[in-house]
Design a protein around this motif. Structure first.
Motif, mmCIF file in Angstrom:
data_model
loop_
_atom_site.group_PDB
_atom_site.id
_atom_site.type_symbol
_atom_site.label_atom_id
_atom_site.label_comp_id
_atom_site.label_asym_id
_atom_site.label_seq_id
_atom_site.Cartn_x
_atom_site.Cartn_y
_atom_site.Cartn_z
ATOM 1 N N MET A 1 0.982 -1.238 0.074
ATOM 2 C CA MET A 1 0.157 0.117 0.115
ATOM 3 C C MET A 1 0.915 1.139 0.028
ATOM 4 N N ALA A 2 0.502 2.150 -0.904
ATOM 5 C CA ALA A 2 1.267 3.451 -0.832
ATOM 6 C C ALA A 2 1.226 4.290 0.254
ATOM 7 N N ALA A 3 2.401 5.024 0.692
ATOM 8 C CA ALA A 3 2.045 5.645 1.979
ATOM 9 C C ALA A 3 1.273 7.262 1.541
ATOM 10 N N GLN A 4 0.553 7.574 2.423
ATOM 11 C CA GLN A 4 -0.124 8.853 2.071
ATOM 12 C C GLN A 4 0.852 9.960 2.089
ATOM 13 N N PRO A 5 0.521 10.964 1.224
ATOM 14 C CA PRO A 5 1.421 12.101 1.311
ATOM 15 C C PRO A 5 1.154 12.964 2.600
ATOM 16 N N LYS A 6 2.144 13.311 2.985
ATOM 17 C CA LYS A 6 2.367 14.413 4.340
ATOM 18 C C LYS A 6 2.508 15.747 3.852
ATOM 19 N N GLY A 7 2.257 16.904 4.641
ATOM 20 C CA GLY A 7 2.693 18.270 4.320
ATOM 21 C C GLY A 7 1.704 18.636 3.313
ATOM 22 N N PRO A 8 2.439 19.717 2.536
ATOM 23 C CA PRO A 8 1.716 20.476 1.362
ATOM 24 C C PRO A 8 1.282 19.355 0.233
ATOM 25 N N ALA A 9 2.023 18.126 0.151
ATOM 26 C CA ALA A 9 1.569 17.513 -0.857
ATOM 27 C C ALA A 9 0.404 16.609 -0.807
ATOM 28 N N SER A 10 0.091 16.777 0.675
ATOM 29 C CA SER A 10 -1.385 15.965 0.767
ATOM 30 C C SER A 10 -2.302 17.012 0.163
ATOM 31 N N TYR A 11 -2.252 18.074 -0.500
ATOM 32 C CA TYR A 11 -3.003 18.857 -1.207
ATOM 33 C C TYR A 11 -3.136 18.596 -2.603
ATOM 34 N N PHE A 12 -1.963 18.069 -3.059
ATOM 35 C CA PHE A 12 -1.819 18.182 -4.537
ATOM 36 C C PHE A 12 -2.906 17.379 -5.489
ATOM 37 N N PRO A 13 -3.450 16.212 -4.701
ATOM 38 C CA PRO A 13 -4.611 15.751 -5.847
ATOM 39 C C PRO A 13 -5.712 16.684 -6.041
ATOM 40 N N SER A 14 -6.161 17.250 -4.821
ATOM 41 C CA SER A 14 -7.377 18.317 -5.040
ATOM 42 C C SER A 14 -7.022 19.603 -5.800
ATOM 43 N N ILE A 15 -5.659 19.744 -5.745
ATOM 44 C CA ILE A 15 -5.228 21.099 -6.512
ATOM 45 C C ILE A 15 -5.387 20.806 -8.003
ATOM 46 N N GLU A 16 -4.743 19.937 -8.382
ATOM 47 C CA GLU A 16 -4.729 19.207 -9.810
ATOM 48 C C GLU A 16 -6.203 19.159 -10.110
ATOM 49 N N ALA A 17 -7.066 18.273 -9.429
ATOM 50 C CA ALA A 17 -8.450 18.313 -9.848
ATOM 51 C C ALA A 17 -9.333 19.514 -9.803
ATOM 52 N N LYS A 18 -9.075 20.550 -8.974
ATOM 53 C CA LYS A 18 -9.718 21.740 -8.950
ATOM 54 C C LYS A 18 -9.204 22.934 -9.888
ATOM 55 N N TYR A 19 -8.092 22.800 -10.350
ATOM 56 C CA TYR A 19 -7.610 24.060 -11.014
ATOM 57 C C TYR A 19 -6.993 23.569 -12.459
ATOM 58 N N GLY A 20 -7.157 22.191 -12.520
ATOM 59 C CA GLY A 20 -6.996 21.578 -14.029
ATOM 60 C C GLY A 20 -5.487 21.632 -14.576
ATOM 61 N N ARG A 21 -4.659 21.610 -13.838
ATOM 62 C CA ARG A 21 -3.083 21.326 -14.216
ATOM 63 C C ARG A 21 -2.393 20.651 -13.286
ATOM 64 N N SER A 22 -1.297 20.058 -13.682
ATOM 65 C CA SER A 22 -0.492 19.433 -12.680
ATOM 66 C C SER A 22 0.334 20.294 -11.782
ATOM 67 N N ILE A 23 0.788 19.920 -10.920
ATOM 68 C CA ILE A 23 1.483 20.388 -9.972
ATOM 69 C C ILE A 23 2.988 20.979 -10.518
ATOM 70 N N GLU A 24 3.509 20.084 -11.416
ATOM 71 C CA GLU A 24 4.632 20.610 -12.189
ATOM 72 C C GLU A 24 4.429 21.735 -12.901
ATOM 73 N N GLU A 25 3.293 21.997 -13.515
ATOM 74 C CA GLU A 25 2.913 22.897 -14.452
ATOM 75 C C GLU A 25 2.653 24.165 -13.522
ATOM 76 N N TRP A 26 1.919 23.975 -12.451
ATOM 77 C CA TRP A 26 1.992 25.134 -11.255
ATOM 78 C C TRP A 26 3.309 25.675 -10.898
ATOM 79 N N LYS A 27 4.148 24.507 -10.723
ATOM 80 C CA LYS A 27 5.598 25.182 -10.325
ATOM 81 C C LYS A 27 6.279 25.960 -11.215
ATOM 82 N N THR A 28 6.080 25.549 -12.458
ATOM 83 C CA THR A 28 6.704 26.221 -13.771
ATOM 84 C C THR A 28 5.914 27.868 -13.765
#
Length: 71
Positions: free
Chosen positions: A1-28
């Motif tokens: 079983m994969a470990a659950q992300p901690k800290g800010p990364a725990s928000y990443f799935p909802s950020i990608e779903a809500k704002y329509g871009r990957s985390i790497e695109e947002w970092k760019t």
């Protein structure tokens, strides 16, 4: 079983779903902005891209301090 992300990364799935871009695109987007302070980057995400404060803060925190959140 994969470990659950901690800290800010725990928000990443909802950020990608809500704002329509990957985390790497947002970092760019953050990198290309030319801004460097936490406050400026959070405000950019909120005002220019419609982020809520929690999502903007999590993404900015991870972007500015990637080593702190490494697995």
């Amino acid at each position: 079983m994969a470990a659950q992300p901690k800290g800010p990364a725990s928000y990443f799935p909802s950020i990608e779903a809500k704002y329509g871009r990957s985390i790497e695109e947002w970092k760019t987007t953050l990198r290309d902005s030319g801004l460097s302070s936490h406050k400026e980057l959070v405000e950019l995400l909120k005002t220019e891209h419609g982020f809520g404060h929690g999502h903007a803060n999590a993404l900015t925190q991870h972007y500015l301090h990637p080593g702190k959140w490494a697995d």
